[in-house]
Scaffold this active site. Structure first.
Site, PDB file in Angstrom:
ATOM      1  N   GLU A   1     -29.297   1.858 -27.593  1.00 38.57           N
ATOM      2  CA  GLU A   1     -28.999   2.965 -28.325  1.00 38.57           C
ATOM      3  C   GLU A   1     -29.965   4.179 -26.633  1.00 38.57           C
ATOM      4  O   GLU A   1     -30.828   3.796 -26.813  1.00 38.57           O
ATOM      5  CB  GLU A   1     -29.298   3.741 -29.770  1.00 38.57           C
TER       6      GLU A   1
ATOM      7  N   GLY B   1     -24.430   2.474 -26.973  1.00 38.60           N
ATOM      8  CA  GLY B   1     -24.575   3.188 -28.279  1.00 38.60           C
ATOM      9  C   GLY B   1     -24.519   3.205 -29.721  1.00 38.60           C
ATOM     10  O   GLY B   1     -23.846   2.188 -30.329  1.00 38.60           O
TER      11      GLY B   1
ATOM     12  N   ILE C   1     -19.115   5.256 -34.229  1.00 41.83           N
ATOM     13  CA  ILE C   1     -17.871   4.081 -33.047  1.00 41.83           C
ATOM     14  C   ILE C   1     -19.120   3.031 -33.291  1.00 41.83           C
ATOM     15  O   ILE C   1     -18.876   1.442 -33.450  1.00 41.83           O
ATOM     16  CB  ILE C   1     -17.795   4.401 -32.159  1.00 41.83           C
TER      17      ILE C   1
ATOM     18  N   HIS D   1     -18.990   7.586 -67.969  1.00 40.64           N
ATOM     19  CA  HIS D   1     -19.824   6.572 -67.714  1.00 40.64           C
ATOM     20  C   HIS D   1     -19.377   5.299 -68.156  1.00 40.64           C
ATOM     21  O   HIS D   1     -18.821   5.385 -69.374  1.00 40.64           O
ATOM     22  CB  HIS D   1     -20.898   6.941 -69.544  1.00 40.64           C
TER      23      HIS D   1
ATOM     24  N   GLY E   1       3.279  15.848 -21.587  1.00 40.61           N
ATOM     25  CA  GLY E   1       3.769  17.638 -21.564  1.00 40.61           C
ATOM     26  C   GLY E   1       2.508  18.445 -20.516  1.00 40.61           C
ATOM     27  O   GLY E   1       1.466  17.473 -20.662  1.00 40.61           O
TER      28      GLY E   1
ATOM     29  N   ASP F   1      -9.608  17.425 -31.125  1.00 38.91           N
ATOM     30  CA  ASP F   1     -11.097  17.010 -30.447  1.00 38.91           C
ATOM     31  C   ASP F   1     -11.301  17.547 -29.214  1.00 38.91           C
ATOM     32  O   ASP F   1     -11.699  17.855 -28.745  1.00 38.91           O
ATOM     33  CB  ASP F   1     -10.559  15.293 -30.220  1.00 38.91           C
TER      34      ASP F   1
END
Ligand code: FAD
Ligand code: NAD
Length: 483
Positions: free
Chosen positions: A211, A188, A192, A451, A122, A319
């Protein structure tokens, strides 16, 4: 299929498909444009989350955690399982089946809600016209009173480590390996990296995470991040902070990774390399120039607090707009926008956004950290409780971690909750609800918790914020009244 709609949603991930369903529930004639082609070469709804994100990663995390518990913890409980085996192709096939069932479920929901699924790519043109190019290349334009852009995000690629078919992969590629690699490198040590690193570590791979930052999980409460780092290291995740990856060279079915750290430059050889350095909003070709929709300086679609863009009748959610890249955040924005289009008062409480890292133990949090309270000059008090003191955690043989809650001294409200421990993702929900309902710490303390449950740890942390925890020594014991 008519060419005019009340609402056209571009993108059928958790933001877009939820927006479409809510719009249809509210009586609007709705279509959703979605271009995804799945592993089986079929068009699919559900976006990143259902196809290559939340769901498949959790299917593998669940399976590998059970394998790990059976390998390491069953013997302690007196359970013998003989020669334990792991059938990786079967584990991957199970994950694929779950994905197919859930994405197929969205297609059924579209049918029952009378939403038209426009399969293809689209693009928003001027005046809320949407051009759809189907998978055979045929173009057709549709008109809508309102357009919701929900085109999501894609993994960030690094020039230094270009992806290959199956050795240097992004997160999607790392969900499909049919055999356990001996050595895996992850660039990284974010969410993820930790989740997928855990999956393959549990199967027996040696996993090294490189990292760039010096701090581990800087967005997480410091005490919780420290506990997480210590625990993951014990599990064998080799997390190397402050490293800079320079290049990768694929040769003879392996990959050499060149990186530097405080000790200089190194080259190490791995069977697989996962690039997990974040995701970027996906807007490539989504909004034409004539649509006049503005992006911000980071390439996200610019929206206000209610996800309206600068163009009347055009919204963007999930996002592809500001805020955390989380499925539930996008879905709630989808509901809000559909309700506002229908003239209702939808809203999203961005201050009470749950976050979870689905490692073991899980890391979960909502609200402010101590660091944020300090920065904002808030007068707060900490209540904490270790799972080592929880009867239920002991019975489960899963006593690592703690609960920490922050209490606003001025009004007794819950400012934030930070957990690392068994089922932290599920335990978090009661703190999220408490914050959403503006509950006081006294309300939580007064609430009866069954409990023995793990949720008693939150109860005890709330009592502890007031110096009256029962099952752990309080920091301050009040002076005794003299007789
Ligand atoms: P997406 O899910 O990316 O969907 C966008 C959709 O739009 C896609 O289907 C795409 O094909 C479609 N699209 C894009 N452009 C067009 C176009 N021009 N025309 C038609 N269709 C188009 N989040 C969590 O909350 N919990 C988790 O446990 C979690 N785990 C994750 C694990 C992994 C490995 C990854 C990668 C992500 C994870 N996330 C998790 C993040 C989550 O997947 C995203 O935040 C979420 O999917 C965003 O939803 P969205 O609808 O905005 O976008
Ligand atoms: P992230 O931002 O969580 O982690 C990326 C990490 O890579 C960071 O620690 C960053 O410092 C590091 N990094 C960046 N460039 C680097 C480089 N060149 N060398 C070494 N390290 C580098 O991103 P992610 O893990 O890719 O996840 C993407 C998004 O998906 C996240 O925003 C997250 O919200 C979402 N997600 C959520 C979940 C969940 O909710 N459980 C799970 C997976 C993904």
């Amino acid at each position: 299929m008519s060419d005019n709609y009340d609402v056209i949603v571009i993108g059928g991930g958790p933001a877009g498909y939820v927006a479409a369903i809510r719009a249809a529930q509210l009586g609007m004639k709705t279509a959703c444009v979605e271009k995804w082609i799945n592993k089986q070469d079929d068009p699919a709804l559900g976006g990143t989350c259902l196809n290559v994100g939340c769901i498949p990663s959790k299917a593998l995390l669940e399976a590998t955690e059970l394998y790990s518990v059976a390998s390491h913890d069953f013997a302690d409980m007196g359970i013998g399982v003989g020669n334990l085996t792991l059938d990786v192709p079967k584990m991957i096939a199970r994950k694929d089946k779950i994905v197919r069932e859930l994405t197929g479920g969205i297609a059924s929901l579209f049918k029952s809600n009378k939403i038209d699924w426009l399969q293809g790519n689209g693009q928003l043109l001027a005046d809320r016209q949407v051009k759809v190019t189907d998978h055979d290349g045929n173009e057709k334009s549709y008109a809508a009173e309102n357009v919701i852009i929900a085109t999501g995000s894609v993994p960030i690629e690094l020039k230094a480590t270009p992806l290959t078919d199956d050795i240097v992969v992004d997160s999607a590629g790392a969900l499909d390996w049919e055999a356990v690699p001996d050595r895996v490198c992850v660039i990284g040590a974010g969410i993820i990296g930790l989740e997928l690193g855990s999956v393959w570590r549990r199967t027996g791979s040696e996993v090294v995470l490189l990292e760039a930052q010096d701090a581990f999980l800087p967005m997480v409460d410091k005490a919780i991040a420290k506990e997480a780092q210590r625990t993951f290291a014990k599990q064998g995740l080799d997390i190397r902070l402050g490293t800079r990856v320079m290049k990768s060279d694929v040769r003879k079915g392996k990959v050499d990774v060149t990186f530097s750290d405080g000790d200089g430059e190194h080259v190490e050889t791995f069977d697989k390399l996962i690039v997990a350095v974040g995701r970027r909003a996906f807007t490539d070709g989504v909004v034409s120039d004539e649509s006049e929709v503005q992006l911000d300086e980071r390439g996200l679609i610019n929206v206000d607090d209610h996800c309206a863009t600068n163009v009347p009748g055009v919204y963007a959610i999930g996002d592809v707009v500001r805020g955390p890249m989380l499925a539930h955040k996008g879905s709630e924005e989808g509901v809000m926008v559909a309700e506002r289009i229908a003239g209702e008062h939808g809203s999203v409480n961005y201050d009470v956004m749950p976050n979870v890292i689905y490692t073991h133990p899980e890391v979960a949090w909502v609200g402010k950290t101590e660091e944020e309270c300090d920065e904002e000059g808030i007068d707060y008090q900490v209540g904490s409780f270790p799972f080592a003191a929880s009867g239920r955690a002991k019975a489960k043989g899963d006593t690592g971690g703690l609960v920490k809650i922050l209490r606003d001294r001025s009004n007794d409200r819950l400012l934030g909750a930070h957990l690392i421990g068994p089922s932290a993702s599920e335990l978090l929900a009661q703190s999220v609800l408490a914050m959403e309902f503006d509950a006081t710490i006294e309300d939580i303390a007064h609430t009866i918790h069954a409990h023995p449950t793990l949720s008693e740890a939150i109860h005890e942390a709330a009592l502890g914020a007031d110096g009256r925890a029962i099952h752990i020594a309080n920091r301050k014991v009040p002076a005794r009244k003299s007789a």
